[in-house]
Write an enzyme that holds these catalytic residues in place. Structure first.
Site, PDB file in Angstrom:
ATOM      1  N   ALA A 150       0.850  -1.204   0.000  1.00 28.63           N
ATOM      2  CA  ALA A 150       0.000   0.000   0.000  1.00 28.63           C
ATOM      3  C   ALA A 150       0.877   1.243   0.000  1.00 28.63           C
ATOM      4  O   ALA A 150       0.687   2.170   0.783  1.00 28.63           O
ATOM      5  CB  ALA A 150      -0.945  -0.014   1.200  1.00 28.63           C
ATOM      6  N   GLY A 151       1.894   1.224  -0.868  1.00 28.11           N
ATOM      7  CA  GLY A 151       2.724   2.416  -1.076  1.00 28.11           C
ATOM      8  C   GLY A 151       2.120   3.214  -2.220  1.00 28.11           C
ATOM      9  O   GLY A 151       0.918   3.122  -2.495  1.00 28.11           O
ATOM     10  N   GLU A 164      18.336  15.523   0.592  1.00 30.80           N
ATOM     11  CA  GLU A 164      17.107  15.977   1.274  1.00 30.80           C
ATOM     12  C   GLU A 164      17.228  15.788   2.788  1.00 30.80           C
ATOM     13  O   GLU A 164      16.783  16.627   3.567  1.00 30.80           O
ATOM     14  CB  GLU A 164      15.888  15.229   0.727  1.00 30.80           C
ATOM     15  CG  GLU A 164      15.568  15.656  -0.709  1.00 30.80           C
ATOM     16  CD  GLU A 164      14.143  15.360  -1.123  1.00 30.80           C
ATOM     17  OE1 GLU A 164      13.584  14.338  -0.680  1.00 30.80           O
ATOM     18  OE2 GLU A 164      13.585  16.157  -1.899  1.00 30.80           O
ATOM     19  N   GLN A 206       6.847   9.271  -8.507  1.00 29.77           N
ATOM     20  CA  GLN A 206       6.182   9.807  -9.683  1.00 29.77           C
ATOM     21  C   GLN A 206       5.854   8.681 -10.677  1.00 29.77           C
ATOM     22  O   GLN A 206       4.727   8.546 -11.152  1.00 29.77           O
ATOM     23  CB  GLN A 206       7.124  10.841 -10.322  1.00 29.77           C
ATOM     24  CG  GLN A 206       6.552  11.580 -11.472  1.00 29.77           C
ATOM     25  CD  GLN A 206       7.485  12.696 -11.991  1.00 29.77           C
ATOM     26  OE1 GLN A 206       7.101  13.415 -12.880  1.00 29.77           O
ATOM     27  NE2 GLN A 206       8.669  12.849 -11.478  1.00 29.77           N
ATOM     28  N   LYS A 230       7.801  22.020  -4.356  1.00 32.82           N
ATOM     29  CA  LYS A 230       7.963  20.711  -3.703  1.00 32.82           C
ATOM     30  C   LYS A 230       6.723  20.395  -2.856  1.00 32.82           C
ATOM     31  O   LYS A 230       6.237  19.269  -2.844  1.00 32.82           O
ATOM     32  CB  LYS A 230       9.232  20.757  -2.821  1.00 32.82           C
ATOM     33  CG  LYS A 230       9.511  19.468  -2.096  1.00 32.82           C
ATOM     34  CD  LYS A 230      10.156  18.449  -3.010  1.00 32.82           C
ATOM     35  CE  LYS A 230      10.596  17.226  -2.277  1.00 32.82           C
ATOM     36  NZ  LYS A 230       9.879  16.028  -2.631  1.00 32.82           N
TER      37      LYS A 230
END
Ligand code: FAD
Ligand code: NAD
Length: 405
Positions: free
Chosen positions: A11-12, A170, A319, A379
């Protein structure tokens, strides 16, 4: 006639997109839909660097699977997938077994350690809510312990980040903002803290736009981050890491925290199952099915698709996983309708934005370069969009990011 059974594993990003699209496209009389996931929640993997640094609470990063699926149409099983018996069309779970007519494999990726000694034992990885929580707590523990020691070990306050890819950068962006807060909270002198990023390639964010990379490095260095470029981590030890630059003698860097953010491979379940793979990633056919398995689709980080323009694999991203989820739902609907002409999947890459903390970022969107607050705004728009795609406006209001500047 027996209804077809569609089983979606994970469930990602990929799995939830598949299920939320299937529940709209497929009628209850046409097929049973089953979703299997380890936890009863979904987490935004793309926000885990924030939870790891402690700049965003881990509860902000996750939401209940049941809040986005239609329980009248989808059966949810909370279990760990242990294996797949492709011959008998069965998935072996920690709680039992589930059979399938169509299987969607969306269990995501795992950290790739390239067999480097000690990494599994002594380094953390930013791969789940549990791991993120552990990294945050570990760093705080080091700061708290430092103050209790009579003979202070300064290396406790050194944090190594392995890899200056998007995950490493990040995470560094968040750490750069978090460290001054931690110093204040634990009465630690900022000058004693070291955050060192070790990158094997000759540049930070290899292959990304050089002007943007220069901006990112300058901003992070200004906040105290050290970069060791062209330097590879060779080993992790209980005391820190061993690195080597070219042919130079290996060097030890003592550190209280080592975070490995230097690569992703597919799920080990792919390797266990009888499915052709390269480092646990399946080079899928254009319709996203696994070679030799007409009823198994593989999407997300466990799939491998080639960018024909450069003849190299697309980097695994949320994405792409989300776009694959939508395509797979349409392809399964076509199969249920007896249509063997399936859609060919081609990623529609809109761009890449890399955050440098809450207030800064760099990116290329629709071919346009962005940096600073504009990129940071973009972002957050991207982060909110992924919530919207799965759970609509309601989920964005509940979990979205609205502090733009
Ligand atoms: P995931 O979203 O990881 O989901 C896999 C799911 O399967 C999880 O819910 C997991 O719990 C479950 N699962 C795994 N194994 C089992 C098992 N054995 N049994 C049951 N359940 C299991 N990509 C972007 O496009 N943009 C970004 O800005 C971006 N930022 C990122 C930031 C960070 C810090 C990281 C680490 C990655 C980032 N990525 C980004 C990459 C992106 O997160 C992945 O490509 C994406 O999560 C892959 O989606 P997926 O559906 O394949 O897997
Ligand atoms: P990556 O593979 O993109 O980067 C890993 C980095 O580690 C590379 O720069 C590599 O040279 C370096 N490295 C490898 N071995 C090393 C060693 N022994 N010592 C030191 N450095 C070493 O991995 P990632 O950054 O985790 O990204 C994984 C995927 O997730 C990518 O597809 C990426 O595009 C995606 N992602 C995207 C975003 C975003 O869009 N904002 C953010 C995070 C991740």
């Amino acid at each position: 006639m027996k209804k077809a059974k569609i089983v979606v594993l994970g469930a990602g990003y990929g799995g939830l997109m598949t299920v939320t699209r299937l529940q709209k496209l497929v009628g209850v009389n046409e097929a049973e839909i089953v979703l299997v996931n380890k936890n009863d929640y979904h987490y935004e993997t793309t926000w885990l660097h924030e939870a790891s640094a402690g700049t965003l609470h881990h509860d902000r990063v996750r939401y209940d699977v049941s809040s986005v699926i239609d329980r009248n149409k989808v059966e949810f099983i909370q279990a760990t997938v242990e294996d797949i018996n492709t011959a008998e069309k069965k998935v072996i779970l920690s709680t039992g077994e589930v059979d399938y007519d169509y299987l969607v494999f969306a269990l995501g990726g795992e950290s790739e350690t390239f067999g480097i000694k000690g990494l599994n034992e002594y380094a953390f990885t930013i791969t789940s809510v549990n791991n993120a929580r552990q990294i945050r707590e570990h760093i705080e523990y080091q700061f708290a312990t430092y103050q209790t020691e009579e003979h202070k070990k300064d290396e406790r306050l050194t944090i190594i980040v392995g890899g200056a890819g998007f995950t490493g950068i990040e995470f560094l962006g968040e750490l750069a903002n978090r460290i001054p807060e931690l110093c204040h909270e634990y009465d630690v002198d900022f000058q004693k803290v070291r955050v060192v990023c070790v990158e094997a390639a000759p540049m930070v964010l290899p292959g990304f736009d050089e002007e943007l990379v220069k901006y990112a490095v300058a901003k992070l260095e200004k906040k105290g981050i050290e970069f060791k470029i062209g330097t590879a981590i060779k080993e992790a030890t209980p005391e820190g890491i061993i690195v080597a630059k070219g042919e130079n003698e290996p060097e030890e860097i003592k550190a209280g925290t080592v975070v490995w953010a230097a690569g992703v491979r597919g799920s080990h379940i792919i390797e266990k199952a009888d499915i052709e793979n390269m480092r646990a990633r399946v080079k899928v056919q254009p319709d996203l099915r696994a070679p030799g398995h007409d009823n198994i689709f593989v999407i997300g980080d466990s799939s491998l698709i080639i960018n024909e323009e450069i003849n190299r694999p697309y980097p695994p991203t949320a994405q792409i996983a989300m776009q694959q989820g939508e395509a797979v739902a349409r392809n399964i609907k076509a199969l249920l309708h007896g249509n063997e002409e399936l859609e060919t999947f081609t990623p529609d890459i809109k761009g890449t934005v890399c955050s440098l903390g809450e207030d800064d970022a760099i990116g290329v969107v629709y071919g346009k370069k962005l940096m600073g607050t504009k990129a940071s705004f973009m972002k957050k728009v991207i982060d909110n969009r992924s919530l919207y795609m799965v759970g609509g406006a309601g989920l964005v209001f509940k979990k979205g990011k609205f502090k733009f500047f």
